[in-house]
Design an enzyme around this catalytic site. Sequence first.
Site, mmCIF file in Angstrom:
data_model
loop_
_atom_site.group_PDB
_atom_site.id
_atom_site.type_symbol
_atom_site.label_atom_id
_atom_site.label_comp_id
_atom_site.label_asym_id
_atom_site.label_seq_id
_atom_site.Cartn_x
_atom_site.Cartn_y
_atom_site.Cartn_z
ATOM 1 C CG HIS A 379 34.285 45.974 35.434
ATOM 2 N ND1 HIS A 379 34.251 47.119 34.679
ATOM 3 C CD2 HIS A 379 35.218 45.163 34.850
ATOM 4 C CE1 HIS A 379 35.106 47.022 33.689
ATOM 5 N NE2 HIS A 379 35.723 45.840 33.761
ATOM 6 C CG ASP A 380 38.434 44.908 35.993
ATOM 7 O OD1 ASP A 380 38.044 43.890 36.602
ATOM 8 O OD2 ASP A 380 38.731 44.920 34.785
ATOM 9 C CE LYS A 383 41.534 42.640 36.621
ATOM 10 N NZ LYS A 383 41.592 42.541 35.149
ATOM 11 C CG HIS A 434 33.240 41.456 37.322
ATOM 12 N ND1 HIS A 434 33.888 41.912 38.447
ATOM 13 C CD2 HIS A 434 34.191 41.439 36.338
ATOM 14 C CE1 HIS A 434 35.147 42.157 38.167
ATOM 15 N NE2 HIS A 434 35.369 41.882 36.889
#
Length: 516
Positions: A379-380, A383, A434
Amino acid sequence: MVDDFLFAGDAPEVESVKTIGCWKVLIVDDEPEVHAVTKLALSDFVFQDKSIEFISAYSGAEAKEIINQHNDIAIVLLDVVMETDDAGLNVANYIRNELNNHKVRIILRTGQPGQAPEKQVIVNYDINDYKSKTELTAQKLFTVVLSGLRSYRDIRALEKSHDGLRKIISASADIFNVHSMDQFIEGVMQQLTSVLGCGEEQAIYATDSFMVNCTARKKEHDLKVIAAQGQFADKVGLLVSELGVVKDNNLNNAFKQAITSRSIVYQDNYLIAYCHSRYSTNSLLFVSGLPSDISESQKDLVELFAKNVQIAYESIQLKVELDSSQTELLERLGGAVEKRLNDSSGHIRRVTQLSTMLGEWFGLGDSELEMLKKAAPLHDIGKISLSNELLKKEYDLDEIEWEKVKQCPIRGLEILDGSKSEIIQYAAIVAYQHNENWDGTGYPQAIKGKSIHLFARIVKVANVYESLRSALIYKEAWSHEKAIQYLKLESSKQFDPELIKLVLENDQEFERVYKS
């Protein structure tokens, strides 16, 4: 009353026949002599290599108790008048309408034919035959019972075939799931034994596809059971050598012969079929309870099964291996993201665990849960485009820095987009959506409500809860109660209210995951 039975002259002696199993016939009559004469008349009865097991009841009430104890009774020879004038009819009504048993064949026998008109009785009570005791000679009794057993056999075979077909259809909806494949083989095997007319209905399908590198395998027939029925139904997962079926020398030799010759071995009342494979693995189908008169067309069916079922199973095993490799790759990628973000606290692991739990509460199926579980760790991933300075910044972000953070979902989509893998496609959606809010105030698209994919809505709840509970560079860890209160306040704003309701109903489970 016994004198009313008219027996034909002595029949020629019949050579003794080896039987396998028996048909259960319940005699319901208040006259002991009727039981004795019926057993005598059918003492040498054999149908499809099975003899008759007689069970006696001397009243309608006793018959009901016995029917409750034995759900495999094939025929009920039922007297009408016993403790009451309609005791037999009450038994018939109990069987059909209260027990909902429409397989057993009910044959009424009465010494007072006028007591219950034949047409009315047969229609109203689902009676299969109606005979006056005065007309039942030994030969006619033999014919009536034979006809009843044929009907019962066909009904059971049809029922079993339907059950097998139902398993096949159910498994076909998700055929590439390994558990569904086991169910598929079990269904096909059930169809096969039904068509073969197996009396004992015992079968196993075993393979060493799982055991190529297993040094514990000491015998050629030491295969793993992956589908079974009858007395072996609870043996799935065991080795064939643990079942005890190969202790008999003849059977042991038949197993070896099937593997050595790569063929189908028929012996006594069983068969062992070697199932063909593209690889160097052995798989066997063992079926017992075969009738003595198995036809060539039935043998062709066994051969068709042997040729195709192992190919299907190994195709699934290959896909499982590919899925396993893909899962490992995703886990490694998630670990790389975690390392890049300097996260040693287990954030990604807990978000994945919380997401899967919330998906299960929501009612997702097994395949959907598996997709969610594999997609959540990424989900990240966007980053990783941020600088170390920005990732480690302790205080509020300025406008330029905040814009860079808001680009992370887009970077995540760019990294994962375009893959043909369904898992990666879901991971791309989660990474991209998300950070969206239920009320449309999120980023990067400002979409709202159910326009946000369910997986992204689930991961958002799990991600925010876990982040609130963790001590980060810019904040201290919140208590469980404070984090839950925040989720509650932001329901219908940031979060899907239906998901928050599930969290509130099971919040202790959320806390348990965080503490694990």
